[in-house]
Design a protein around this motif. Sequence first.
Motif, PDB file in Angstrom:
ATOM      1  N   ARG A 158       0.827  -1.222   0.000  1.00 59.47           N
ATOM      2  CA  ARG A 158       0.000   0.000   0.000  1.00 59.47           C
ATOM      3  C   ARG A 158       0.856   1.265   0.000  1.00 59.47           C
ATOM      4  O   ARG A 158       0.428   2.308  -0.493  1.00 59.47           O
ATOM      5  N   THR A 159       2.056   1.198   0.577  1.00 57.67           N
ATOM      6  CA  THR A 159       2.894   2.392   0.668  1.00 57.67           C
ATOM      7  C   THR A 159       3.920   2.483  -0.464  1.00 57.67           C
ATOM      8  O   THR A 159       4.598   3.496  -0.602  1.00 57.67           O
ATOM      9  N   ALA A 160       4.029   1.442  -1.271  1.00 60.33           N
ATOM     10  CA  ALA A 160       5.021   1.430  -2.352  1.00 60.33           C
ATOM     11  C   ALA A 160       4.662   2.449  -3.432  1.00 60.33           C
ATOM     12  O   ALA A 160       3.492   2.768  -3.646  1.00 60.33           O
ATOM     13  N   LYS A 161       5.696   2.938  -4.088  1.00 61.08           N
ATOM     14  CA  LYS A 161       5.512   3.871  -5.200  1.00 61.08           C
ATOM     15  C   LYS A 161       5.921   3.172  -6.485  1.00 61.08           C
ATOM     16  O   LYS A 161       7.105   2.878  -6.684  1.00 61.08           O
ATOM     17  N   ALA A 162       4.941   2.892  -7.332  1.00 62.30           N
ATOM     18  CA  ALA A 162       5.232   2.210  -8.599  1.00 62.30           C
ATOM     19  C   ALA A 162       6.156   3.072  -9.459  1.00 62.30           C
ATOM     20  O   ALA A 162       6.033   4.302  -9.488  1.00 62.30           O
ATOM     21  N   LEU A 163       7.078   2.416 -10.133  1.00 61.49           N
ATOM     22  CA  LEU A 163       8.028   3.139 -10.974  1.00 61.49           C
ATOM     23  C   LEU A 163       7.386   3.496 -12.316  1.00 61.49           C
ATOM     24  O   LEU A 163       6.733   2.657 -12.931  1.00 61.49           O
ATOM     25  N   PRO A 164       7.568   4.722 -12.764  1.00 63.18           N
ATOM     26  CA  PRO A 164       7.049   5.097 -14.088  1.00 63.18           C
ATOM     27  C   PRO A 164       7.798   4.347 -15.177  1.00 63.18           C
ATOM     28  O   PRO A 164       8.929   3.891 -14.982  1.00 63.18           O
ATOM     29  N   LEU A 165       7.163   4.230 -16.330  1.00 65.44           N
ATOM     30  CA  LEU A 165       7.745   3.494 -17.444  1.00 65.44           C
ATOM     31  C   LEU A 165       9.123   4.029 -17.815  1.00 65.44           C
ATOM     32  O   LEU A 165      10.052   3.254 -18.090  1.00 65.44           O
TER      33      LEU A 165
END
Length: 243
Positions: free
Chosen positions: A112-119
């Motif tokens: 829930r706290t993770a930040k997905a990496l942009p492409l």
Amino acid sequence: MRAVLTSLAKALSQLADPAVLRVMFKTVLVTAAIFLALAWAMWRSVDWALGYWTEAYLPADYSETVAGIIAIPLAVLSAWLLFRVIALAVLQFFADEIVAAVEARHYPIAARTAKALPLRRELANSVRGLIRALFFNALALPVAVLLAVTGIGSALVFLLVNAVLLGRELTDMAWLRHCEGDVGGNPVPGGERFMLGGAIAAIMLVPLANLLAPVLGAAAGTHLTQRAITRRLGEHETPVTRS
């Protein structure tokens, strides 16, 4: 050692997860496509080079046939030497999906706290990892050639080099989602990273099993990273999990 074995066991148990299978399929497909393109490029290059002299020395243009005979073993050798490098670079492009799947199942709070990496960043990480792997494997090549007479020395050199590289890359995949700007602060101990990288590098030497190795390593690296993050935060040793 125990932490690495536990992480690998957990990763192995999740290989049947649909999200993991999707990434595995994409990784294998893209890696195979790259090597097929490489084989085609070798064939056309050799054919072009041979085209200048086949007419003078042969009664017909056999350059395509000769080029195929030369290019096929070259392509097989390239696949054996470069599989670890290319497969890892491809996996890094899809790494966020593997890490997210592992965190969703085992570390819901972290998920829930993770930040997905942009492409754009995934692509940049993939390219940097590829360049780093090619560079250090190239540096190791002269040493491997010198040790070729030992029979096993060359393989050990590349195994050690790739153990270091893989250990870093496989844990960075998870760390980058939680680093909060501290990109170089990977909390996984160097010894654990090296053992994980060594195990995955060894699996990559085994035909068929090498297709599973990058995904297995990324999942295991996620477990090691979450364990290290928990330890750094001073919480209980094992994060809350969901069976």
